[in-house]
Each structure stands twice: as C-alpha cells, then as structure tokens.
Design a protein around this motif. Sequence first.
Motif, PDB file in Angstrom:
ATOM      1  N   VAL A  36       0.832  -1.207   0.000  1.00 56.97           N
ATOM      2  CA  VAL A  36       0.000   0.000   0.000  1.00 56.97           C
ATOM      3  C   VAL A  36       0.862   1.250   0.000  1.00 56.97           C
ATOM      4  O   VAL A  36       0.609   2.200  -0.733  1.00 56.97           O
ATOM      5  N   SER A  74     -13.016   2.185   6.555  1.00 57.33           N
ATOM      6  CA  SER A  74     -11.947   2.438   5.597  1.00 57.33           C
ATOM      7  C   SER A  74     -10.617   2.738   6.272  1.00 57.33           C
ATOM      8  O   SER A  74      -9.592   2.879   5.606  1.00 57.33           O
ATOM      9  N   GLY A  84      -6.438  -1.618   7.329  1.00 56.61           N
ATOM     10  CA  GLY A  84      -5.639  -2.064   6.204  1.00 56.61           C
ATOM     11  C   GLY A  84      -4.195  -2.276   6.607  1.00 56.61           C
ATOM     12  O   GLY A  84      -3.825  -2.158   7.782  1.00 56.61           O
ATOM     13  N   GLN A 127     -18.916  -0.724   0.674  1.00 56.47           N
ATOM     14  CA  GLN A 127     -18.372  -0.053   1.856  1.00 56.47           C
ATOM     15  C   GLN A 127     -19.459   0.196   2.896  1.00 56.47           C
ATOM     16  O   GLN A 127     -19.216   0.092   4.106  1.00 56.47           O
ATOM     17  N   GLN A 139     -11.787  -3.329   0.541  1.00 57.20           N
ATOM     18  CA  GLN A 139     -10.407  -3.463   0.057  1.00 57.20           C
ATOM     19  C   GLN A 139     -10.167  -4.838  -0.555  1.00 57.20           C
ATOM     20  O   GLN A 139      -9.535  -4.967  -1.613  1.00 57.20           O
ATOM     21  N   SER A 147      -9.223  -5.521  -4.464  1.00 63.40           N
ATOM     22  CA  SER A 147      -7.883  -6.087  -4.655  1.00 63.40           C
ATOM     23  C   SER A 147      -7.958  -7.447  -5.338  1.00 63.40           C
ATOM     24  O   SER A 147      -7.179  -7.734  -6.259  1.00 63.40           O
ATOM     25  N   ARG A 177     -11.252   8.123   1.022  1.00 60.88           N
ATOM     26  CA  ARG A 177     -10.494   6.923   1.384  1.00 60.88           C
ATOM     27  C   ARG A 177     -10.803   5.761   0.459  1.00 60.88           C
ATOM     28  O   ARG A 177      -9.954   4.909   0.209  1.00 60.88           O
ATOM     29  N   THR A 210      -8.281   3.483  -1.723  1.00 62.77           N
ATOM     30  CA  THR A 210      -8.337   2.021  -1.743  1.00 62.77           C
ATOM     31  C   THR A 210      -8.230   1.498  -3.176  1.00 62.77           C
ATOM     32  O   THR A 210      -7.505   0.532  -3.450  1.00 62.77           O
TER      33      THR A 210
END
Length: 744
Positions: free
Chosen positions: A338, A359, A362, A684, A693, A697, A726, A730
């Motif tokens: 990240v 958010s 991570g 979210q 995320q 991803s 945010r 992401t």
Amino acid sequence: MIDVTLALLFLAAAPDPQPGISEALAAERARRIRDIHYELHLQVPAQREQPIVGTAKIRFSLQQPEQPVVLDFAPGADHILSVSVPYRWVNGHLVLRKGAEPIEIRFRAGDAPLNRNPDYFYSLFVPARAHFAIPCFDQPDLKTRFSVTMQVPAGWQAISNAAPGVATEPLPTYLLSVAAGKFQVEQSGRLRLFHRETDRKKVDRNLKAIFELHERAIRAMEEYTGLPYAFGKFDFVALPAFQFGGMEHPGAIDYKAESLFLDESATQQQLLGRASLIAHETAHMWFGDLVTMKWFNDVWLKEVFANFMAAKIVNPSFPQLNHELRFYLSHYRTAYDVDRTAGANAIRQHLANLNDAGSMYGPIIYQKAPIVMRQLEALLGETKFRNALRVYLKRYSFSNVTWDQLITILDEQTPADLKTWSKIWIDTAGRPPAGKTKSYGHFVLPDGYGSYTLDAHSRTYLLAHLPEIPDALTRAIAWGTLWENMLDGKVAERDLQLLALAWLPRESDELNIQRTLTDLTRLSLWNREPRVETLLRERIETAPSRSLKAAYFEAYSRTASSPEAMDWLTRVWKKELLIPDLPLAENDSIALASELALRGIDVRQQQLAKIQNPDRKAEFAFVLPALDADPAVRAQFFRSLLDRKNRAHESWVLDALRYLHHPSRAKASEPFLLPSLVVLQEIQKTGDIFFPQRWISTTLRGHRDRESATVVRRFLATLPPHYPARLRLTILAAADELFRFSAR
C-alpha cells in the motif's frame, strides 16, 4: 407525568441528526451522557427468515435533560415496536425525550450485522454497526455495561461477553457480542471453545495447542502489563466463514474456524499464523478492550499494540525460529503493497463520521504501524517503553484515549522530540526515501523501512549470488528489495523466476521458502516457465518436512498446467496416488478440485458429494459457478454478486472472485471490472471492514493489460467530488500493480 403532546412538539423542533455518527453528535453525547447500563433481551427464532425480536432497557445519567437524546438505530421506523417515551425516527436515529425512568424499547433487530445462518448466528458490530441491529449509542467513547439474555431454540448454545444477565465491565458498543447456534463446547480450566467442526480427529489434534496458546498469551500479557485479565470469563467461538481472522470481543472472542483447526499438513506459516492470531486477539483484551481509542481515527492504536505484543508473545512459543526474519516477512512487504502506491495513507487519519470508519483498516495500521512502534521502543529502550505502557493502561483502564495522551506519557521517558517523530511516521503517508543503508562488501541494501533502488552492481550481484548469502534475514531483505525493484521495472520478472529456481533447493529457512514460493506462484501465473513445474514436483518428493511438502504442493497445484501435471494431480485428488507424509485433508481436496476445474478438469460435483462438513459443503456449492468453464455461467454468477443479499458470506465471495478473475480467465472477466468498481461504494456501506479493500484487490489482481487499466483510470477520472476520499485511495492502492504492468 410527561405531557405527550408537548413532548412531541418539543421533539419536532429539535434539529435532525445526520446519517451515521458524526464527530459533532458524538462529542455532544459524550459531554452529556454518563453511566450507561444496557439490559438486552433477544428472542431468537429457529428459522432465520423470521425476525429476531428484542427488548432494550437503557439507563444512564444525563446532563441538560431538557434537550433531546439521540439514539442510533438504522433498520428503520418499521422495526420499532414500542418506545416508553415520546420519540421520532429520522436518518437512522431515535430522537427522544428522556424522563427519570429508564428508556425501554421493543424492536425487530436488523439482520445486517447479525450474520444469520440456518442453525447459528453471530454479531459483528465493529466499527459502528451495532445500531444496524439494536438501538444504542454507537460510538467508542460511550462505554456501556451490558446485561444480555437470549431465548434460543432447543439444542442451541447462547454466547455473549458475560454470563446470561450478568453485567459486563464497561464496553464500547463495537465490542458487544451475541451469538447462538448448534455449537459443541470444549473446556480447559477457565477457557471454553464453542465450535461446529464435525471432524472429531481434527478437533482432538488441535485442541491442546489452541488452549495452551491462549493460556500462554494471557500469562504473557499479565506479566508484561502488570494488570490481570479484567473481563471475567474467557470464551471463544470458532465460526465457519468468519469475515476476519478474529475479533476481540472480551469474554467471547470470535475466530475463523479454519484459523484454529489446522490440517495435518499445516505449514510452519499456518502454525505461526494461528499462534500470532491468538496472541493478537488476547493482547486486545488490554489494548483496545480495557483501554479504548476515543474515536476511530486512532483505531490503529489498538491494532498496533495487538500486533506488537503478538510478536513478543509468540517468540517464546517458537524458539527454533528466526523471529527478526519473521517480523520482516510479516510486515515490510505487506506494508509496502500500500505504502508504495498512489493510494497510500497516513497511519493516523481524520474521520468526520463513523460511517467511514471501516476504511481506516488495512496494511498501514496492521503492518506499517508495528514497524514504526518498534522504532519507538528502540528509541526509548525496552524497559522505559514497557513502563510507559503500564502507566497508560493503569491510568486509562475502562476509559478512552487519544494518541496524543499516550505520546504525553511516552515523552516523560525520553528527551527525544516525539512530536516531530510522530509527524513524520504517524501523520505522513508513503514510504520515506531509505536513509540508512548497509554494505555487505559485494552489495548494498536498505537498513530500515523505505523506498530504495538497488545500484546496478548490487542488482547484478544479488541476481547471481543471493543463495550464497549466509544470513537468512539478509537473504530475505535482498529478495524483497529485488521484488520492489521488479515492480519499479528495474528487474525482469523472468530473472526473479530463475533466481527462485536456483535459490529454493539451497534455502534452509522454512519462512524464506514459503515467502519465495508465494512470490514464485504469482510470477508463474503470468509467465509460464516449465522449469518451475519440474522443480516444484521434485521438491514435493524431497522436502525435509511435512509443512514444506504442503507448501510445495500448494504452489504446484496453483501453477502447474502440463498434461502430465494435470494427470498426476487428478490421481492425487482421486486418492489413487498417495504422497508420502502428506495426507489430503478435506480442505486440501476442495482446493485441489478448484484448481483442476480452472484447468478444464471438472470434478466439482464429485467433490461436492465427498464433503462431509455441512458448512464447507455450503461454501463449495456457492463457489461452484465461479469455477464453471462456460463464460456465460460465470457472468451470470458475477451479476448475482452485485445484489447485496448474495454477498452475505464475504469469505465465500472472495474465493469466488479469485476464480472469476484468475489470470487464465482475465480476458473473459474484463467486463466485470466496471460493475465491480461501481458497486464498491455500496459494499463499503453494507459490508464489513476489510471487505471493500479485499473485493477490489481480488478483482484487480487477476488483470494486467492496458484495457483493464484504462477501465480503472476512466472510472477514477469520472468520480464526483463527494466520492469518499479513502475509498478512492483504496482503488488506487489495489490498482497499483495493474497500472505498473500495463504500462510496460
């Protein structure tokens, strides 16, 4: 007696609270409300389609009682059955007039955070989702004593933070836990484990280690902090398809079942992972549960100390391991994933509304923050650092804190300028340029956390001689630095593949082998190199330990594609061929059947029929369409995921996405990219903290071409100004490798 007409007029004149829990609302309530006690009774039906009906009796002291009180309750006015005082529902809140008596509310619980299944359910209220199920003050700095009772179907077990009807110690709402279902119960002293595992041999094989790891973690935390465990009973629940590895509900920790119950072929990484997970959740009983952040902008504070303490706790349990190597492998690479990107964020971030608190989570708070905290410990020294943490925990027990309050305590232990240090490391996003370096004679490597480009001589030398480096940690840093330089376009992927082929047979440290296999698998999914298949097959036979055999077998099953390999793997799946010292457990069989299906050998229905555990059978049945050879079937299944009701089991969805977006199917799944981005904002709002995320991803990880990158760039370019900042970060972080590779 309250004049109801006057009260309703009074409430109507009160300003409407905004959706979510804003900083302003939270501050106003924290100023006025004290001594909250919450009596909650839930009637849980056997049929999950029927609502859970609850009664909540809420007592608290109140300053300025002439002003309305705002409770949070998102499910809607139609879920409110009765309220003992005049009220109105607006924007997910109950605005009401508080009299001298407790407020009593009857309601139908919202299902969103209750994870209801045919014969069990469990709550997951972090970070601010309790009010999606029950009426409450859903902010971390209004701690509450909860007394919970549940009426459940015959044969079900009910679990909460304390015994039925017994008041808990003060807890924030996000730590309230309610669960019930058909669970088996195992006990060892003060510890109780609730689970649904049907393989008794698997349970018996793991049970002693599970209990011992918890006891060691409790003792280690008590010794380090000087404070006893504060929450009475110590239960934990192993849940199939749990969204996280674990969740630190005091007195009722939740775990993902497969993280506790390991197969016979468990790798050293899996054994370490279990020990670290248990230590992490146990450490939270002090860091997060006993002392809680005031607001979720400091959520990193509880997570960094849970990870920091987990490393200290696990070390004595694994004396044979190189723990500095383990820390590097566990933290640096994941943080870089990240922190190297345009989506990097600072460890501490501003948060205006708890709607966006998810958010915050991570790799930056889970992996970068522990690296930073080790710097701080080194700056103060271990003894002074521990003394400061003891003061912090004792001073703020059952209370709430900010990072600035901890910094004040730490400042008393050192003449160093911690505020400047904090500004650089806590409040600034991105990797700093690597400052310190270390020369090893023939090459130079970074000595610390940061961005570093190898000089040409070091790069050439390491690609040729890395296996000859005598120190395991240095080998890992060299490989990690080459990997970063590969992402920067300074090292060719094929060169890293060839280096791995030369290194793996000579590497003696199992942690390095497993990390390199993970990277080699990623490389080989995009760049077929026949020698990789040959090496992995040989190492399955010759690896010196069962865990290494399992690691090589997993890498082989994920990368091999030749007809000979497919025939061999099919025979292993059918158990016509047994690999010495490597039993094929049910999870292994499911994973292998999935990989075979990706390569055109469809054994899905046979595998489904073989599965004994009902929870694993339900998961595999869900994933089946994502493995189908027909693109139309896969497309129809993907469209079903855009409906939130089909995303209830988030871990199942993520498995399905990995197969939908497998590199071998990247072109066929490219049309899924834009809808996946569009639905992300809804995810979210409706999903749990890690799901947005992980959704994006997992989606983007299977793509590298320019067309896919263009889809993402155009989406980002057309985002409106009010799109969550945010969430945009992401996407940028998840798309980093796609952008890098598509530009080559």
